[in-house]
Design an enzyme around this catalytic site. Structure first.
Site, PDB file in Angstrom:
ATOM      1  N   CYS A  97       0.800  -1.232   0.000  1.00  0.00           N
ATOM      2  CA  CYS A  97       0.000   0.000   0.000  1.00  0.00           C
ATOM      3  C   CYS A  97       0.827   1.273   0.000  1.00  0.00           C
ATOM      4  O   CYS A  97       0.292   2.344  -0.312  1.00  0.00           O
ATOM      5  CB  CYS A  97      -0.952   0.004   1.203  1.00  0.00           C
ATOM      6  SG  CYS A  97      -2.292  -1.197   1.041  1.00  0.00           S
ATOM      7  N   PRO A 108       7.932  -5.967  -4.699  1.00  0.00           N
ATOM      8  CA  PRO A 108       8.714  -4.910  -5.358  1.00  0.00           C
ATOM      9  C   PRO A 108       9.752  -4.211  -4.482  1.00  0.00           C
ATOM     10  O   PRO A 108      10.536  -3.417  -4.993  1.00  0.00           O
ATOM     11  CB  PRO A 108       7.640  -3.920  -5.807  1.00  0.00           C
ATOM     12  CG  PRO A 108       6.515  -4.107  -4.845  1.00  0.00           C
ATOM     13  CD  PRO A 108       6.522  -5.568  -4.493  1.00  0.00           C
ATOM     14  N   MET A 124       9.002  -4.132   3.717  1.00  0.00           N
ATOM     15  CA  MET A 124       7.963  -3.150   4.014  1.00  0.00           C
ATOM     16  C   MET A 124       7.604  -3.276   5.482  1.00  0.00           C
ATOM     17  O   MET A 124       7.279  -4.357   5.966  1.00  0.00           O
ATOM     18  CB  MET A 124       6.728  -3.383   3.131  1.00  0.00           C
ATOM     19  CG  MET A 124       5.601  -2.391   3.391  1.00  0.00           C
ATOM     20  SD  MET A 124       6.104  -0.689   3.000  1.00  0.00           S
ATOM     21  CE  MET A 124       5.108   0.228   4.185  1.00  0.00           C
ATOM     22  N   GLU A 125       7.655  -2.134   6.164  1.00  0.00           N
ATOM     23  CA  GLU A 125       7.624  -2.096   7.620  1.00  0.00           C
ATOM     24  C   GLU A 125       6.238  -2.224   8.226  1.00  0.00           C
ATOM     25  O   GLU A 125       5.953  -1.644   9.283  1.00  0.00           O
ATOM     26  CB  GLU A 125       8.263  -0.787   8.101  1.00  0.00           C
ATOM     27  CG  GLU A 125       7.525   0.496   7.691  1.00  0.00           C
ATOM     28  CD  GLU A 125       7.973   1.088   6.368  1.00  0.00           C
ATOM     29  OE1 GLU A 125       7.691   2.276   6.134  1.00  0.00           O
ATOM     30  OE2 GLU A 125       8.599   0.369   5.568  1.00  0.00           O
ATOM     31  N   ASN A 126       5.342  -2.988   7.624  1.00  0.00           N
ATOM     32  CA  ASN A 126       4.003  -3.125   8.176  1.00  0.00           C
ATOM     33  C   ASN A 126       4.076  -3.514   9.654  1.00  0.00           C
ATOM     34  O   ASN A 126       4.777  -4.464  10.003  1.00  0.00           O
ATOM     35  CB  ASN A 126       3.227  -4.201   7.411  1.00  0.00           C
ATOM     36  CG  ASN A 126       3.260  -3.964   5.919  1.00  0.00           C
ATOM     37  OD1 ASN A 126       2.940  -2.886   5.437  1.00  0.00           O
ATOM     38  ND2 ASN A 126       3.666  -4.981   5.173  1.00  0.00           N
ATOM     39  N   HIS A 161      16.443  -2.579   9.271  1.00  0.00           N
ATOM     40  CA  HIS A 161      15.829  -1.356   8.759  1.00  0.00           C
ATOM     41  C   HIS A 161      14.330  -1.359   9.038  1.00  0.00           C
ATOM     42  O   HIS A 161      13.774  -0.368   9.541  1.00  0.00           O
ATOM     43  CB  HIS A 161      16.094  -1.239   7.257  1.00  0.00           C
ATOM     44  CG  HIS A 161      15.564   0.029   6.654  1.00  0.00           C
ATOM     45  ND1 HIS A 161      16.311   1.182   6.580  1.00  0.00           N
ATOM     46  CD2 HIS A 161      14.354   0.337   6.118  1.00  0.00           C
ATOM     47  CE1 HIS A 161      15.595   2.135   6.019  1.00  0.00           C
ATOM     48  NE2 HIS A 161      14.396   1.641   5.733  1.00  0.00           N
ATOM     49  N   GLU A 162      13.663  -2.472   8.725  1.00  0.00           N
ATOM     50  CA  GLU A 162      12.215  -2.520   8.935  1.00  0.00           C
ATOM     51  C   GLU A 162      11.877  -2.485  10.423  1.00  0.00           C
ATOM     52  O   GLU A 162      10.872  -1.899  10.827  1.00  0.00           O
ATOM     53  CB  GLU A 162      11.621  -3.769   8.274  1.00  0.00           C
ATOM     54  CG  GLU A 162      11.976  -3.943   6.797  1.00  0.00           C
ATOM     55  CD  GLU A 162      11.799  -2.686   5.954  1.00  0.00           C
ATOM     56  OE1 GLU A 162      10.902  -1.874   6.264  1.00  0.00           O
ATOM     57  OE2 GLU A 162      12.549  -2.510   4.978  1.00  0.00           O
ATOM     58  N   HIS A 212      11.885   1.009  11.681  1.00  0.00           N
ATOM     59  CA  HIS A 212      10.641   1.713  11.357  1.00  0.00           C
ATOM     60  C   HIS A 212       9.607   1.601  12.477  1.00  0.00           C
ATOM     61  O   HIS A 212       8.683   2.411  12.540  1.00  0.00           O
ATOM     62  CB  HIS A 212      10.050   1.156  10.076  1.00  0.00           C
ATOM     63  CG  HIS A 212      10.478   1.863   8.833  1.00  0.00           C
ATOM     64  ND1 HIS A 212      10.276   3.219   8.642  1.00  0.00           N
ATOM     65  CD2 HIS A 212      11.081   1.414   7.702  1.00  0.00           C
ATOM     66  CE1 HIS A 212      10.744   3.560   7.450  1.00  0.00           C
ATOM     67  NE2 HIS A 212      11.240   2.488   6.868  1.00  0.00           N
ATOM     68  N   GLU A 250      12.365   7.711   6.396  1.00  0.00           N
ATOM     69  CA  GLU A 250      13.460   6.867   5.920  1.00  0.00           C
ATOM     70  C   GLU A 250      14.839   7.316   6.381  1.00  0.00           C
ATOM     71  O   GLU A 250      15.719   6.488   6.597  1.00  0.00           O
ATOM     72  CB  GLU A 250      13.409   6.766   4.392  1.00  0.00           C
ATOM     73  CG  GLU A 250      12.137   6.109   3.868  1.00  0.00           C
ATOM     74  CD  GLU A 250      11.947   4.672   4.360  1.00  0.00           C
ATOM     75  OE1 GLU A 250      12.885   4.099   4.955  1.00  0.00           O
ATOM     76  OE2 GLU A 250      10.853   4.122   4.159  1.00  0.00           O
ATOM     77  N   ASP A 290       5.966   7.083  -6.495  1.00  0.00           N
ATOM     78  CA  ASP A 290       6.710   5.908  -6.963  1.00  0.00           C
ATOM     79  C   ASP A 290       7.702   6.267  -8.071  1.00  0.00           C
ATOM     80  O   ASP A 290       8.744   5.635  -8.211  1.00  0.00           O
ATOM     81  CB  ASP A 290       5.753   4.840  -7.479  1.00  0.00           C
ATOM     82  CG  ASP A 290       4.912   4.226  -6.362  1.00  0.00           C
ATOM     83  OD1 ASP A 290       5.409   4.168  -5.226  1.00  0.00           O
ATOM     84  OD2 ASP A 290       3.767   3.846  -6.629  1.00  0.00           O
ATOM     85  N   TYR A 326      16.586   8.412   2.194  1.00  0.00           N
ATOM     86  CA  TYR A 326      17.268   7.475   3.067  1.00  0.00           C
ATOM     87  C   TYR A 326      18.670   7.990   3.430  1.00  0.00           C
ATOM     88  O   TYR A 326      19.004   8.132   4.609  1.00  0.00           O
ATOM     89  CB  TYR A 326      17.426   6.115   2.381  1.00  0.00           C
ATOM     90  CG  TYR A 326      16.156   5.360   2.090  1.00  0.00           C
ATOM     91  CD1 TYR A 326      15.811   4.237   2.833  1.00  0.00           C
ATOM     92  CD2 TYR A 326      15.321   5.744   1.044  1.00  0.00           C
ATOM     93  CE1 TYR A 326      14.661   3.515   2.551  1.00  0.00           C
ATOM     94  CE2 TYR A 326      14.160   5.030   0.757  1.00  0.00           C
ATOM     95  CZ  TYR A 326      13.843   3.918   1.516  1.00  0.00           C
ATOM     96  OH  TYR A 326      12.704   3.210   1.221  1.00  0.00           O
ATOM     97  N   ARG A 372      11.928  -7.129  -7.469  1.00  0.00           N
ATOM     98  CA  ARG A 372      12.344  -6.053  -6.583  1.00  0.00           C
ATOM     99  C   ARG A 372      12.821  -4.868  -7.405  1.00  0.00           C
ATOM    100  O   ARG A 372      13.723  -4.991  -8.240  1.00  0.00           O
ATOM    101  CB  ARG A 372      13.455  -6.550  -5.655  1.00  0.00           C
ATOM    102  CG  ARG A 372      13.847  -5.559  -4.573  1.00  0.00           C
ATOM    103  CD  ARG A 372      14.903  -6.178  -3.667  1.00  0.00           C
ATOM    104  NE  ARG A 372      15.354  -5.224  -2.663  1.00  0.00           N
ATOM    105  CZ  ARG A 372      16.325  -5.464  -1.777  1.00  0.00           C
ATOM    106  NH1 ARG A 372      16.922  -6.660  -1.776  1.00  0.00           N
ATOM    107  NH2 ARG A 372      16.701  -4.538  -0.898  1.00  0.00           N
ATOM    108  N   MET A 373      12.227  -3.706  -7.184  1.00  0.00           N
ATOM    109  CA  MET A 373      12.521  -2.528  -8.000  1.00  0.00           C
ATOM    110  C   MET A 373      13.976  -2.081  -7.871  1.00  0.00           C
ATOM    111  O   MET A 373      14.512  -1.469  -8.792  1.00  0.00           O
ATOM    112  CB  MET A 373      11.582  -1.390  -7.642  1.00  0.00           C
ATOM    113  CG  MET A 373      10.138  -1.666  -8.032  1.00  0.00           C
ATOM    114  SD  MET A 373       9.055  -0.238  -7.818  1.00  0.00           S
ATOM    115  CE  MET A 373       9.119  -0.001  -6.052  1.00  0.00           C
TER     116      MET A 373
END
Length: 856
Positions: free
Chosen positions: A371, A519, A523-525, A548-549, A552, A571, A628, A636, A805-806
């Protein structure tokens, strides 16, 4: 003494005041206030305590229980800015009572005689405490670095009334006692005839400059359900003001009517790649008039009153805004909640539906969400901005052969036939209770921004790796056990995070390793971090992404950037925190390598954005821009460099204390850059003289006082990379103990223009193209593309088809299509994307398409 603020005597080593109880006797003939102030501290304190005063006479300071005097001293002369320094000598006191009087020269008070008022017969007084004038009304720690709640008794002539920046409780006789307030000052006329007491309470902590009252012959007009306009009752002002400010409620709604809770019932229809759903949204206040929500690729079937089921009028904009999606407008009539019945579409930008052949087990499907930054609106209608926070509940109706995880607390798995009164009703879908379905129930009690909403559904298994951590992944295939080994040290990182930044607030820290199409690296959900399988490297170095996550959990999830213009607050802080955790767990050399790779990446971003330097700023302007499209390492790494610069200036111990105070002050809030800078300047006096804060946050490029890391291993690797330019390849004994990060740093520092023969020789010796560490492999393949070493184009194609992964897609596709004389490479890129596109998440698809749009 360690001043907290250049405009205050407050000492940062002393406890802070948390509550003040005031009893104020307003003596109009003498233009003075006779008063008591009962101040409560955050901790019992022994030793000196500093307070600010100006133009106050301190009669005594007492222990509130025993009434024993407490020693105090008042500086003999006024500081021209700060006033007089009141120093108390406390002995394990958590509160104390100050008996004092103001003077007619108080800088916060204006006393108006009757001729100066409209009615010409009664006096008037009011306060103006901003910026540093509260100290002339009561002794206090008069700095915006602190916040207090307060109660106040205003003893006024009974012919007058009072208003205050607080909740009015009652107006009563002075003879009525109030045990919850400071005792009245020892003034003979407190209970005299012709006096009244107005009682006020402020339950929300405020800085002292927001303390305010006014006393006079006041009248009011109601101009809205939560707004009165007050003014002197005599004269024309009151009615004129009521007309002028008649639209206040409408303005307030625009700011205040945020969604506070969302209850979702989601039916996941795998054959059609859609969700049929209901969303029950609750507002902070009842609302009348239009209310705006964000949507993207949603079909809105109806909007209903949740009590009566009566339809609520709504409209959906006829076309998509390229960034914001479609505007859903509801017409509410004193509604505090509403129910939206809707469906997603297969093109939802947050959802990736994987068919069985795209999963490890090849027999069951999989779906997951991503999201961030603005894609929650494609899963449910919402106010999709990090400026707001919501709690939520969710029912996920899934095939019974699958299970679900979510960024929320799992309550139960049950039959769809069991009712749940606390959730949104199920969507009107015939198969909600069909055989072969199950409902997974989740609750998120802590308010989060919508971008942190997340779920995944598939054939999932898990391994316990710590007292509050499970690692989840597809049950089939080797990934689950590999991930459990890679992340076995997670609990130690959580403990280090707590030592550095305070308690972990989210209870669980579970990890989900997603299919390769995910991607992002992670992600730090909250409660359920999502990870790419590319972070599993076999040597535990992938745990740095987990660090890192995890970071967050304090910076990003607890404190969130108000908009994406301030993304660095998420970040940059998290990158700094990650490296502190890595340093504590894996050592200084490992942290230095991490910083070095980031430094190289930051410099490369300067080249990427050379034609649009706006996005090399920390505080950006993203109006009309898809976040995006401009996602980069700048927030970062430049954000990290900024915080690292502050740490070097004030020292690590002081910066650690600052960080803890910052997190404690703003947790569960969304802030912007200005709020951070104000807090920094208030807590680190004079920092703006030592560091150019405006250059760092609003300037383009890399500031001159940014810092390339220094360590033996970093220096050695960069030196070896420089020698490669002269034709010398590192010897095997020089790289014998290198892990992925060392090779990544080495490759990142090689020149971009190298001969194909050099690439082949390097790979022949060290087999970098076959590395299981994608950071190493992709860095090597970028060099191969730059050298037009076609021997590796097959490996490039294989890589682009095996991961989504982008971080890897962006540089490889860019290397293939950027520049002239690359017709073969461009044909390869277009063919590979056409064949791999459906395996990429929609966000990654959009990023590759934007690269093609720019270069093809």
């Amino acid at each position: 003494m360690a001043p907290i603020d250049p405009h205050s005597f407050t000492d940062s080593t002393h406890p802070v005041t948390t509550h003040i109880s005031l009893s104020l006797y307003l003596d109009f003939p003498s233009s003075t206030i006779h008063a008591t102030a009962l101040l409560s501290l955050s901790n019992p304190h022994t030793g000196p305590l500093s307070l600010d005063t100006r133009s106050l006479t301190i009669h005594s300071v007492l222990d509130p229980q025993s009434q024993a005097p407490i020693p105090f001293s008042l500086s003999s002369s006024d500081d021209p800015v700060r006033g007089r320094h009141l120093t108390l000598s406390l002995s394990n006191h958590s509160s104390f009572l100050v008996v004092y009087s103001t003077s007619p020269s108080s800088s916060a008070l204006q006393w108006l005689s009757p001729p100066q008022t409209f009615n010409k017969t009664l006096p008037f007084v009011y306060t103006q405490c901003q910026c540093i004038h509260a100290r002339s009304v009561f002794p206090c720690q008069d700095t915006p670095a602190g916040r207090v709640t307060y109660t106040c008794l205003l003893n006024v002539p009974s012919s007058l009334s009072a208003v205050m920046s607080a909740r009015h409780v009652t107006r009563r006789s002075p003879n009525e006692s109030s045990l919850s307030h400071a005792p009245p000052p020892p003034h003979a006329t407190w209970a005299a005839e012709g006096r009244a007491v107005e009682e006020f309470v402020m339950d929300q902590p405020i800085p002292t400059y927001l303390f305010a009252f006014a006393v006079g012959e006041l009248g009011f007009r109601e101009v809205g359900p939560r707004t009165r306009v007050y003014a002197e009752a005599a004269g024309p002002v009151l009615d004129e003001a009521a007309r002028e400010f008649a639209g206040t409620e409408e303005m307030a709604r625009g700011f205040l009517d945020l969604t506070t809770h969302i209850s979702l019932s989601l039916y996941l229809d795998f054959p059609s790649s859609t969700i049929h759903a209901t969303a029950l949204l609750s507002l902070s206040n009842p609302h009348t008039g239009p209310l705006s929500l964000d949507t993207r690729s949603l079909t809105i079937h109806s909007v209903l009153d949740p009590q009566s089921q009566a339809p609520i009028p709504f409209s959906l904009s006829s076309s998509d805004d390229p960034v914001r999606g479609r505007h859903l407008t509801l017409s509410l009539s004193n509604h505090s909640s509403f129910l939206v019945v809707y469906s997603t579409s297969p093109s939802s930008s947050a959802l990736q539906w994987l068919s069985p052949p795209q999963t490890f087990n090849k027999t069951l499907p999989f779906v997951y969400t991503q999201c961030q930054c603005i894609h929650a609106r494609s899963v449910f209608p919402c106010q999709d901005t990090p400026a707001g926070r919501v709690t939520y509940t969710c029912l996920l109706n899934v095939p019974s052969s699958l299970s679900a995880v979510m960024s929320a607390r799992h309550v139960t798995r049950r039959s769809p036939n069991e009712s749940s009164l606390s959730h949104a009703p199920p969507p009107p879908h015939a198969t909600w209770a069909a055989e072969g379905r199950a409902v997974e129930e989740f609750v998120m009690d802590q308010p989060i921004p919508t971008y942190l909403f997340a779920f995944a559904v598939g054939e999932l298994g898990f391994r316990e790796v710590g007292p509050r951590t499970r690692v989840y992944a597809e049950a089939a295939g080797p990934v689950l056990d590999e991930a459990a080994r890679e992340f076995a040290g997670t609990e130690e990182m959580v403990l280090q995070g707590e030592r550095l930044f305070g308690p972990y607030e989210w209870e669980r820290f579970d990890l989900l390793v997603l299919p390769p199409s995910f991607p992002y690296g992670g992600m730090e959900n909250p409660r359920m971090v999502f990870l790419t399988p590319t972070v599993i490297k076999g040597d535990a170095s992938g745990a740095q992404v987990v660090a890192h996550e995890l970071a967050h959990s304090w910076t990003g999830n607890l404190i969130t950037n108000k908009t994406n213009d301030h993304f660095w607050l998420n970040e940059g802080f998290t990158t700094y925190a990650e490296r502190r955790i890595v340093e504590a767990v894996q050592g200084e050399d490992r942290a230095a390598l991490n910083i070095g790779i980031g430094w190289k990446g930051l410099n490369e971003e300067m080249e990427r954005f050379k034609d649009n330097m706006e996005f090399t700023k920390l505080k950006t302007n993203q109006e009309g821009v898809d976040p995006d499209d401009v996602y980069s390492q700048v927030p970062y790494e430049k954000g990290f460099q900024f915080l690292w610069r502050i740490e070097r200036q004030i020292g690590r111990p002081a910066f650690d204390e600052f960080l803890k105070k910052y997190i404690n002050t703003f947790k569960f809030k969304s802030i912007d850059t200005e709020t951070f800078l104000d807090f920094l300047k208030a807590n680190v006096p004079g920092i703006e003289k030592d560091i150019d804060l405006e250059l760092w946050t609003e300037g383009t490029g890399i500031p001159p006082d940014a810092y390339e890391p220094v360590s033996n291993i970093y220096t050695k690797i960069v030196s070896l990379a420089n020698e490669f330019k002269l034709g010398r390849m590192p010897r095997e004994d020089e790289v014998a103990d290198w892990q992925g990060q060392e090779w990544e740093l080495y490759l990142e520092n090689l020149p971009k223009a190298v001969e194909a023969s050099q690439i082949l020789a390097l790979d022949e010796r060290y087999r970098l193209s076959e590395s299981k560490d994608y950071e190493v492999k992709v860095a090597f393949l970028q060099l191969a593309i730059s050298a037009k070493c076609r021997d590796y184009y097959g490996e490039v194609e294989k890589t682009l088809k095996s991961v989504g992964r982008m971080k890897y897609l962006r540089p490889l596709y860019t290397a293939l299509v950027q520049g002239t004389g690359k017709e073969e490479e461009k044909i390869l890129a277009k063919r590979v994307f056409a064949e791999a596109r459906d395996c990429y998440h929609p966000i990654a698809q959009g990023v590759v398409e934007s690269i093609f749009a720019k270069h093809l």
